[in-house]
Enzyme design. Structure first.
Site, PDB file in Angstrom:
ATOM      1  CG  ASP A  14      37.303  45.753  36.964  1.00 19.49           C
ATOM      2  OD1 ASP A  14      37.499  45.857  38.408  1.00 19.49           O
ATOM      3  OD2 ASP A  14      38.280  45.481  36.472  1.00 19.49           O
ATOM      4  CG  HIS A  57      34.142  48.062  42.278  1.00 25.30           C
ATOM      5  ND1 HIS A  57      35.378  47.084  41.163  1.00 25.30           N
ATOM      6  CD2 HIS A  57      34.882  49.087  41.962  1.00 25.30           C
ATOM      7  CE1 HIS A  57      35.655  48.545  40.966  1.00 25.30           C
ATOM      8  NE2 HIS A  57      35.454  49.375  41.403  1.00 25.30           N
TER       9      HIS A  57
END
Length: 472
Positions: A449, A445
């Protein structure tokens, strides 16, 4: 004429290896290029062929010991020297250990103290000391210090002067074990051997050595490496030893897997996305074409090359998934090199299909079959498990509905494939039977995304559900 057998260099970045198994014993006849012993490095496991025909006269390095490259591990008596091969069985692997490392006093004390108590864990302790330094030549102060980038980074972050360390590696090279020992001394930490030989330890069954410390990938802008206990446990170690039990040392491969997985979970912010793909069209194409495909190309057609081609389409559409992170810099890879996890009886390895975007279905299938076969027969080369930019793992082949795999560093994502099975689904407001497959994407992450992850999965899904490329 005696022929020395040396520990080979299995790649430019590999400077030591662990002998995991001798395939011959002293006194056995060997042919040239016949497999003689197996080694494990931090890249691959491999069988090493005999450099000469003759009789294995002596084994100098026993199973489980790690030594630098070019170390003499055995001696073969040439085929023309039969008279001198008679006393060959006399030296045994066990007898050769003390002779190979008279200098390091602390590591030698561990087996000596461990021996009178419980014999079972002894192999565990035998793997703990660093490689013997008996034949390593210290680097001169006027010469360039031989060390890897990892060692130099560790030294810089812990304020250790490399010029003060005597390297135990080949040609005086400073190894990871050397720098870890120097850091332990500078921080005042007690050596592992001292802990193992304490009276309290001697009074109970010998536990394995202290957890190995692994440096996770660091980078620029203050994101330096740290030491992570790769094999730590969540309870006091004395609570592990009760009742009836056996102690089995982790293989070198399992230790490396542990290090890499702990480092990956520590450094990458793992997030998971799941999607479901209708594989009915691909399954029908494969069922129709597999016999002709195998007959024409002499190789079986599996589902994996379809998934590789679909992943390539996704990586082309969303190149951020085909990247690595170096501190505050994102490295976007131009090549698409896809690592494919291969389950072995003794562990797991991820050989890499290089330039997968340049191969057709046949080329990918042949490459996959070749890599998998040589992985299982320990014939892979170190460069064949390096430079992967994205990974795929297939728990579905063992019946798994889906999995949440750990990212293979330095990638930022890995695709997990579930089992392909027929299930009732709703199609055009009607219930239909389709060949369905869950796929998961584990992604970092820090770089990827959720929106990009799901768009990537949608591209993979779209490619497979609308397959248009000819198979034969």
């Amino acid at each position: 004429m005696p022929v020395d057998v040396v520990m080979p260099q299995m790649g430019e970045s590999i400077f030591e290896g662990t002998i995991t198994k001798w395939l011959k014993k002293p006194g056995d006849k060997v042919e040239r290029d016949e497999p003689l012993f197996e080694i494990s490095t931090d890249k691959v496991d491999a069988e090493i062929p005999s450099p000469s025909a003759g009789v294995l006269k002596e084994i100098k390095v026993p199973e489980g010991q790690t030594v630098p490259i070019q170390t003499i591990v055995a001696v073969i008596e040439g085929a023309g020297s039969a008279a001198t091969s008679a006393p060959a069985p006399a030296p045994t692997p066990a007898a050769s250990v003390p002779a190979a490392k008279p200098a390091p006093a602390a590591p030698a004390a561990v087996p000596a103290t461990a021996k009178p108590t419980t014999p079972a864990p002894a192999p565990v302790l035998a793997t703990a000391p660093p490689a013997p330094a008996a034949q390593a030549a210290p680097a001169s102060s006027t010469e360039r210090i031989h060390s890897s980038p990892l060692v130099r980074r560790m030294a810089k972050e812990h304020g250790v002067d490399l010029s003060t360390i005597e390297g135990s590696g080949a040609g005086g090279r400073i190894t990871k074990q050397d720098i870890e020992a120097a850091i332990a001394v500078s921080s005042g930490a007690a050596p592992a051997s001292a802990q193992a030989t304490s009276p309290a330890a001697a009074a109970r069954p010998i536990p394995p050595p202290a957890p190995a410390a692994v440096a996770h990938p660091g980078g620029a802008a203050g994101h330096g490496s740290q030491f992570i206990p790769a094999l730590q446990v969540g309870v006091p170690r004395e609570r592990l030893y009760f009742g009836n039990y056996e102690v089995h040392p982790l293989s070198v491969m399992r230790q490396k897997i542990a290090e890499h997985m702990v480092a990956s979970k520590h450094v990458s912010a793992h997030v998971y996305s799941v999607d479901e793909i209708d594989m009915s069209k691909v399954a029908a194409i494969r069922a129709k074409s597999k016999e002709e495909f195998e007959k024409r190309y002499e190789t079986k057609l599996t589902f994996m090359p379809f998934f590789v081609k679909a992943a390539v389409a996704g990586l082309r559409a969303y190149p951020i998934v085909n990247a690595s992170l170096d501190g505050t810099n994102v490295v976007l890879h131009k090549e698409i090199n896809i690592g494919i996890a291969v389950a072995l009886d003794w562990g797991l390895i991820v050989p890499v299909v290089k330039n997968a975007d340049e191969k057709n279905l046949l080329g990918i299938q042949r490459n996959l079959n070749d890599l998998a076969e040589r992985a299982r027969s320990k014939k892979l080369k170190p460069e064949e498990v390096q430079e992967g930019t994205f990974s795929i793992t297939n728990p579905g082949v063992f019946g798994g509905l889906f999995g949440l795999p750990v990212i293979s560093q330095p990638n930022v994502a890995i695709l997990g494939l579930g089992a392909i099975e027929k299930r009732p689904v709703v199609v055009d407001d009607a219930i239909a039977i389709r060949s369905m497959c869950y796929v998961t994407l584990s992604y970092d992450h820090r770089v990827v995304d959720g929106a990009i992850a799901h768009q990537f999965l949608h591209k993979v899904k779209e490619t497979l559900e609308n397959w248009a490329e000819p198979v034969v």
